[in-house]
Design an enzyme around this catalytic site. Structure first.
Site, PDB file in Angstrom:
ATOM      1  N   ARG A  49       0.828  -1.211   0.000  1.00  0.00           N
ATOM      2  CA  ARG A  49       0.000   0.000   0.000  1.00  0.00           C
ATOM      3  C   ARG A  49       0.864   1.263   0.000  1.00  0.00           C
ATOM      4  O   ARG A  49       1.764   1.411   0.812  1.00  0.00           O
ATOM      5  CB  ARG A  49      -0.926   0.018   1.208  1.00  0.00           C
ATOM      6  CG  ARG A  49      -1.961   1.100   1.061  1.00  0.00           C
ATOM      7  CD  ARG A  49      -2.934   1.150   2.209  1.00  0.00           C
ATOM      8  NE  ARG A  49      -3.360   2.528   2.384  1.00  0.00           N
ATOM      9  CZ  ARG A  49      -4.256   3.128   1.614  1.00  0.00           C
ATOM     10  NH1 ARG A  49      -4.820   2.468   0.621  1.00  0.00           N
ATOM     11  NH2 ARG A  49      -4.582   4.387   1.820  1.00  0.00           N
ATOM     12  N   HIS A  89     -12.415  -3.881   9.358  1.00  0.00           N
ATOM     13  CA  HIS A  89     -11.174  -4.269   8.696  1.00  0.00           C
ATOM     14  C   HIS A  89     -11.227  -5.709   8.196  1.00  0.00           C
ATOM     15  O   HIS A  89     -10.334  -6.157   7.500  1.00  0.00           O
ATOM     16  CB  HIS A  89      -9.989  -4.092   9.643  1.00  0.00           C
ATOM     17  CG  HIS A  89      -9.857  -2.671  10.107  1.00  0.00           C
ATOM     18  ND1 HIS A  89     -10.418  -2.231  11.281  1.00  0.00           N
ATOM     19  CD2 HIS A  89      -9.281  -1.596   9.543  1.00  0.00           C
ATOM     20  CE1 HIS A  89     -10.168  -0.938  11.412  1.00  0.00           C
ATOM     21  NE2 HIS A  89      -9.485  -0.525  10.380  1.00  0.00           N
TER      22      HIS A  89
END
Ligand code: GLN
Ligand code: ZN
Length: 758
Positions: free
Chosen positions: A516, A695
């Site tokens: 990421r 999440h």
């Protein structure tokens, strides 16, 4: 002769090649050999850049397929049991499993690396844990560079930092208990590096800039004794702050060199020089944490002071820390204007700055006068540029007084007025703001950016999404609705793009964790708001329903903490400027009939200084900025805030001082434990403890959520509880969202019938 050195180069690749290759590999679209080929190519390319820049000291083992802390964990064979017994070396798939989890084994925890936006994988320790050398990565990469004719200085995360950053899985286990077990493995590895030809090794011990316990200090002595006997010379690297009260410890350790951060803490230079003895000193002069072009003259002043004290031969010039935290190459930015570009330096440009400083030391400033003059000129021009200074902003800020930071009435009075207007049930249900950013949404945005979808069609598309989302929320029975944030790419970028004083890069990617990457905005000048940023969207959403629609803004502290910030004024000043802009938006939303406004401060905690002694000052201005943004409204307007982390104990007072009417926080994974902090402090306002861990793709059932709510209502009075997920839903898919929201609404209803209203 002074050497130009580097501590670490960004590994993602100028075009995020590593991110792409890794993700393809995870999706089984490329082979492992192909992924490894990309890694090798990137390492070679980056070594080439450093050599080309003229650096004498070039690191290796700064490359990583995921994270350098996880690399050390693998190297030491510290694989948690749930990832299966590992014989021989830890292979790449096990390594990725540790980082990302498997259906059977949850991923290792991830947390922020010091005060950066980089996240590392937290080592896990058990009692009696054994360690062994279980990866040849450091050695292999050293040999690879050798093949290119380079003798690198391998980087290893040091044992005290590695242990200190980890977590003992048994309650009584202090990670430092394991020091004696870990040291022989380090020694073995150092010995092998030495045999392979490494003269120096860089040992990163960034915890040396933190408040250390006596036990940690002792650990340093033991550790460096062992490591220094192992073979190569050691460059002990400290960064992200000054050594402070650890200065005499750091300068007494048996190492051959010390690297210090002179960007964050230039004042430590003289003390270090006085104690450096015959060690090498690496001067961290070029900012590895920000994107500004260095002021070469002031850097050279510091360097010359060092040379005067210890001569050139033991001096190294370096970035303040690894360049991991800045984008790769400014030359890729084709759309930045020349003026702005002339103020900036990314990783490759910073290498040039390091090299030119070393040349100036060795051959005199005249030898590189042109480069120096250009740097001086650019910095002067930046200081004087009208693009930076907006007198209206300064004027407005100078008039801000205590009354601007205070709501009209105390919470107890606001609460009564708000209750009358909104007539919400007990356990009101809401969400944190975003709804799924589906492939369709992202595709439309990309098409619009490319120019393949005109603005009108794009807006119509977003409106349709918003409308569907409002209809869905009504149907689901939520009490307070949101517009869904479909028009936003990112919660900071969206606002930055509409504010003056912000610039955006096209390729300025920085690794956040694993594959990421983020592209932080650059705040270069005084911040102001040319016009409303969210009002039309909220007005539209509210026009579709009789239920309240909550306005959705990102708070000033979060915008600040997730950006590259100007270095010519204190952060607090920039934060106050952003706060004024958000304040205007809050007031415009109120005027447009939006009765509830959420100001997200997801990153407030992240900005906490590394040293405790500095916390109070930070919290003071951070809370002040939030209040400045939030306090310009009537009592009847309900201000919400949201924070997505679960450690509040040590900052409870500051959280309460924000005086938001409602705060939503992440709690579901901690089983409501963190509410204890709110209870102990008698947090006075309303709280929405997250009951659904967004999440994870798992759909929690209503009973589990009800259970959490029951736990919450034991510590917080029921009439002050809200029911919401842990965070925004933008990364989730619609099917799971729909099921989870249905359960969430059912759980709230069950609570209402079980717990009588006020
Ligand atoms: N309102 C934002 C959202 O829902 C908040 C995200 C965050 O706190 N990180 O996406
Ligand atoms: Zn959140």
């Amino acid at each position: 002769m002074a050497h130009a050195a580097n501590l670490g180069f960004p590994r993602i690749g100028a075009k995020r090649e590593l991110k792409k290759a890794t993700e393809y590999y995870w999706k089984n679209e490329i082979s492992r050999a192909e992924l490894e080929r990309v890694g090798l190519e990137l390492r070679r390319r980056h070594w080439g850049h450093q050599r080309q820049a003229g650096l004498g000291i070039i690191p290796s083992n700064d490359f990583s397929f995921y994270d350098q802390v996880l690399d050390m964990t693998a190297t030491l064979g510290a694989v948690p049991e749930r990832f299966g017994p590992v014989e021989g070396d830890v292979d790449l798939d096990t390594y990725f499993d540790m980082a990302r989890g498997t259906p059977e084994a949850p991923a290792m925890e991830m947390t922020k690396w010091f005060d950066t936006n980089y996240h590392y994988i937290v080592p896990e320790f058990t009692k009696g844990q054994r360690f062994r050398l279980a990866s040849s990565k450091a050695l292999d990469e050293f040999k690879e560079a050798r093949k290119m004719g380079l003798t690198t200085r391998p980087v290893l995360l040091g044992p005290v930092s590695w242990l200190s950053l980890g977590k003992g899985k048994a309650p009584s286990l202090d990670p430092l208990d394991l020091l004696e077990e870990v040291l022989p493995v380090y020694a073995e590895l150092l010995g092998k590096l030495k045999d392979a030809g490494a003269e120096w090794v860089q040992i990163d011990e960034p915890v040396l800039v933190l408040d250390l316990s006596d036990r940690q200090k002792d650990a340093f002595k033991t550790a460096m004794q062992t490591l220094s006997a192992a073979g190569p010379k050691l460059m002990l690297a400290t960064y992200f702050g000054g050594l402070g009260d650890n200065l005499s410890l750091a300068t007494s350790l048996p190492v051959d060199g010390l690297h210090i951060d002179l960007v964050r803490a230039p004042e430590q230079l003289d003390d270090v020089l006085a104690r450096i003895a015959d060690r090498h000193l690496s001067l961290g002069l070029v900012d590895g944490r920000n994107v500004w072009r260095a002021d070469l003259d002031s850097c050279l002043d510091l360097a010359e002071r060092a040379v005067k004290a210890i001569g050139t031969d033991r001096v190294e010039i370096a970035p303040s820390c690894s360049l991991l935290h800045v984008p790769v190459d400014l030359d890729q930015e084709k759309t930045l204007d020349d003026e702005l570009r002339s103020w900036l330096a990314f990783a490759r440009q910073k290498l040039d700055e390091v090299a030119v400083l070393a040349t100036a030391l060795n051959e005199g400033r005249e030898a590189v006068a042109d480069t120096f003059d250009a740097s001086v000129k650019a910095n002067k021009a930046r200081k004087a540029s009208p693009r930076i200074h907006n007198p209206a902003v300064a004027e407005r800020l100078s008039k801000v007084g205590p009354s601007d930071l205070t709501r009209q009435s105390p919470y107890a009075e606001r609460r009564v007025k708000q209750a009358k207007i909104f007539e919400l049930p007990t356990f009101p249900t809401t969400t944190i703001g975003s709804f799924p950013q589906t492939r369709d949404v992202r595709k439309a945005r990309a098409a619009n950016r490319r120019g393949d979808m005109d603005d009108q069609s794009y807006e119509a598309f977003l409106k349709a999404q918003t409308k569907d989302c409002i209809a869905y929320q009504e149907e689901a029975g939520l009490d307070v609705l949101v517009h869904g944030e479909f028009e936003r790419n990112d919660m900071v970028e969206y606002f930055g793009e509409q504010l003056d004083g912000f610039a955006f890069t096209k390729q300025g990617w920085v690794q956040s964790y694993g594959s990421r990457c983020v592209k932080p905005p650059i705040i270069f000048g005084d911040v102001s708001r040319p016009g409303p940023m969210t009002v039309d969207w909220l007005r539209y959403a509210q026009s579709l329903t009789d239920k309240p629609v909550k306005g959705m803004l990102t708070g000033p502290v979060t915008i600040l903490n997730w950006s590259f910030v100007r270095n010519d004024q204190p952060r607090s000043e920039t934060c106050r400027q952003i706060a004024l802009a958000i304040r205007d938006e809050v007031q415009d939303l109120e005027a447009a009939g939006i009765g509830m406004i959420q100001i997200d401060e997801a990153a407030l905690r992240e900005g906490l200084p590394l040293r405790r002694a500095d916390w109070e000052a930070y919290l003071d201005w951070a809370v002040g900025a939030f209040r400045l943004a939030a306090s310009g409204v009537r009592d009847e307007t309900q201000i919400h805030t949201h924070m997505c982390y679960s450690e509040f104990n040590d900052i409870m007072k500051a959280i309460a001082a924000m005086d938001a009417d409602v705060i939503s926080i992440e709690t579901s994974r901690s089983d409501m434990e963190l509410l204890d902090a709110f209870a102990a402090y008698e947090y006075p306002n309303e709280i929405g403890p997250g009951v659904w861990d967004i999440h994870s793709p798992r759909v929690p059932d209503a009973d589990a959520m009800e259970d959490l709510l029951r736990k919450a209502s034991r510590v917080v009075p029921a009439e002050r509880l809200w029911v919401n997920p842990d965070c925004g839903l933008k990364t989730r898919g619609w099917p799971e969202v729909k099921s989870s929201i249905a359960h969430l609404v059912a759980a709230a209803q069950a609570m209402r019938s079980a717990v009588p209203a006020e």
